[in-house]
Write a protein that holds these residues in place. Structure first.
Motif, PDB file in Angstrom:
ATOM      1  N   VAL A 111       0.543  -1.337   0.448  1.00  0.00           N
ATOM      2  CA  VAL A 111       0.193   0.203  -0.048  1.00  0.00           C
ATOM      3  C   VAL A 111       0.638   1.200   0.505  1.00  0.00           C
ATOM      4  N   LYS A 112       2.080   0.922  -0.069  1.00  0.00           N
ATOM      5  CA  LYS A 112       2.772   2.350  -0.122  1.00  0.00           C
ATOM      6  C   LYS A 112       2.761   3.266  -0.711  1.00  0.00           C
ATOM      7  N   GLY A 113       2.919   4.388  -0.469  1.00  0.00           N
ATOM      8  CA  GLY A 113       2.630   5.799  -1.872  1.00  0.00           C
ATOM      9  C   GLY A 113       1.202   5.865  -2.305  1.00  0.00           C
ATOM     10  N   ARG A 114       0.018   4.473  -1.766  1.00  0.00           N
ATOM     11  CA  ARG A 114      -1.204   4.760  -2.004  1.00  0.00           C
ATOM     12  C   ARG A 114      -2.240   5.275  -1.311  1.00  0.00           C
ATOM     13  N   PHE A 115      -1.173   4.940   0.381  1.00  0.00           N
ATOM     14  CA  PHE A 115      -2.220   4.574   1.629  1.00  0.00           C
ATOM     15  C   PHE A 115      -1.364   5.388   2.036  1.00  0.00           C
ATOM     16  N   THR A 116      -3.288   6.518   2.937  1.00  0.00           N
ATOM     17  CA  THR A 116      -2.534   7.931   4.126  1.00  0.00           C
ATOM     18  C   THR A 116      -2.864   7.295   5.674  1.00  0.00           C
ATOM     19  N   ILE A 117      -1.691   7.383   6.252  1.00  0.00           N
ATOM     20  CA  ILE A 117      -2.479   7.029   8.115  1.00  0.00           C
ATOM     21  C   ILE A 117      -1.944   8.733   8.819  1.00  0.00           C
ATOM     22  N   SER A 118      -3.414   9.126   9.020  1.00  0.00           N
ATOM     23  CA  SER A 118      -3.204  10.532   9.961  1.00  0.00           C
ATOM     24  C   SER A 118      -3.826  10.410  11.694  1.00  0.00           C
ATOM     25  N   ARG A 119      -3.425  11.107  12.026  1.00  0.00           N
ATOM     26  CA  ARG A 119      -4.227  11.111  13.205  1.00  0.00           C
ATOM     27  C   ARG A 119      -4.194  12.675  13.683  1.00  0.00           C
ATOM     28  N   ASP A 120      -5.519  12.408  14.970  1.00  0.00           N
ATOM     29  CA  ASP A 120      -5.348  13.498  15.886  1.00  0.00           C
ATOM     30  C   ASP A 120      -5.613  13.145  17.306  1.00  0.00           C
ATOM     31  N   ASN A 121      -5.113  13.042  17.814  1.00  0.00           N
ATOM     32  CA  ASN A 121      -5.020  12.947  19.341  1.00  0.00           C
ATOM     33  C   ASN A 121      -6.159  13.758  20.021  1.00  0.00           C
ATOM     34  N   ALA A 122      -5.984  14.595  19.956  1.00  0.00           N
ATOM     35  CA  ALA A 122      -6.740  15.602  20.837  1.00  0.00           C
ATOM     36  C   ALA A 122      -9.151  15.182  20.368  1.00  0.00           C
ATOM     37  N   LYS A 123      -8.961  14.467  19.212  1.00  0.00           N
ATOM     38  CA  LYS A 123     -10.229  13.826  19.228  1.00  0.00           C
ATOM     39  C   LYS A 123     -10.600  12.462  19.098  1.00  0.00           C
ATOM     40  N   SER A 124      -9.065  12.316  19.773  1.00  0.00           N
ATOM     41  CA  SER A 124      -9.186  10.272  19.599  1.00  0.00           C
ATOM     42  C   SER A 124      -9.153   9.794  18.644  1.00  0.00           C
ATOM     43  N   THR A 125      -8.645  10.688  17.509  1.00  0.00           N
ATOM     44  CA  THR A 125      -9.444   9.358  15.411  1.00  0.00           C
ATOM     45  C   THR A 125      -7.749   8.831  14.900  1.00  0.00           C
ATOM     46  N   VAL A 126      -8.068   8.466  14.190  1.00  0.00           N
ATOM     47  CA  VAL A 126      -6.916   8.247  13.400  1.00  0.00           C
ATOM     48  C   VAL A 126      -7.650   7.963  12.189  1.00  0.00           C
ATOM     49  N   SER A 127      -7.464   7.970  10.924  1.00  0.00           N
ATOM     50  CA  SER A 127      -7.847   8.029   9.689  1.00  0.00           C
ATOM     51  C   SER A 127      -7.213   7.257   8.768  1.00  0.00           C
ATOM     52  N   LEU A 128      -7.308   6.476   8.047  1.00  0.00           N
ATOM     53  CA  LEU A 128      -6.489   5.692   6.934  1.00  0.00           C
ATOM     54  C   LEU A 128      -7.198   6.555   5.239  1.00  0.00           C
ATOM     55  N   GLN A 129      -7.064   7.890   4.074  1.00  0.00           N
ATOM     56  CA  GLN A 129      -6.431   7.420   3.258  1.00  0.00           C
ATOM     57  C   GLN A 129      -6.663   7.081   2.109  1.00  0.00           C
ATOM     58  N   MET A 130      -6.773   6.323   1.586  1.00  0.00           N
ATOM     59  CA  MET A 130      -6.858   5.252   0.009  1.00  0.00           C
ATOM     60  C   MET A 130      -7.053   5.547  -1.328  1.00  0.00           C
TER      61      MET A 130
END
Length: 123
Positions: free
Chosen positions: A64-83
């Motif tokens: 998935v390298k180069g196609r997927f991106t993970i991000s997080r918001d610690n203040a909101k306790s969320t993590v996202s996966l952009q595919m």
């Protein structure tokens, strides 16, 4: 106890994009790595990627390298996966996880699992 709830899965054509989100509750997770695993029909669950608590330290599976991106918001306790640039072989149930060590890499390092969300990529 920690609860992880994923959202954003669905059906998309090959080459398209989807964004998965995961909301965590139950305790403070800002000091722990979070990430994603996936499991396709008839296959073992596999590591997709993870992000350390001090983002933007991220690590991805080669598939998935180069196609997927993970991000997080610690203040909101969320993590996202952009595919992006999705392929039929990305079809799987995607699981949000909290782990003990970054990169999480293996299921043995996972402390908590979400219930999973289905991603289907049509050709």
């Amino acid at each position: 106890q920690v609860q992880l709830v994923e959202s954003g899965g669905g059906l998309v054509q090959a080459g398209g994009s989807l964004r998965l989100s995961c909301a965590a509750s139950g305790r403070t997770l800002s000091n722990y790595p979070m990430g994603w695993f996936r499991q396709a029909p008839g296959k073992e669950r596999e590591f997709v990627g993870s992000i350390d608590w001090s983002s933007p330290s991220t690590y991805y599976a080669d598939s998935v390298k180069g196609r997927f991106t993970i991000s997080r918001d610690n203040a909101k306790s969320t993590v996202s996966l952009q595919m992006n640039s999705l392929k039929p072989e990305d079809t799987a149930v995607y699981y949000c996880v909290v782990g003990s060590t970054h990169p999480i890499l293996v299921a043995a390092r996972v402390w908590y699992w979400g219930q999973g969300t289905q991603v289907t990529v049509s050709s």
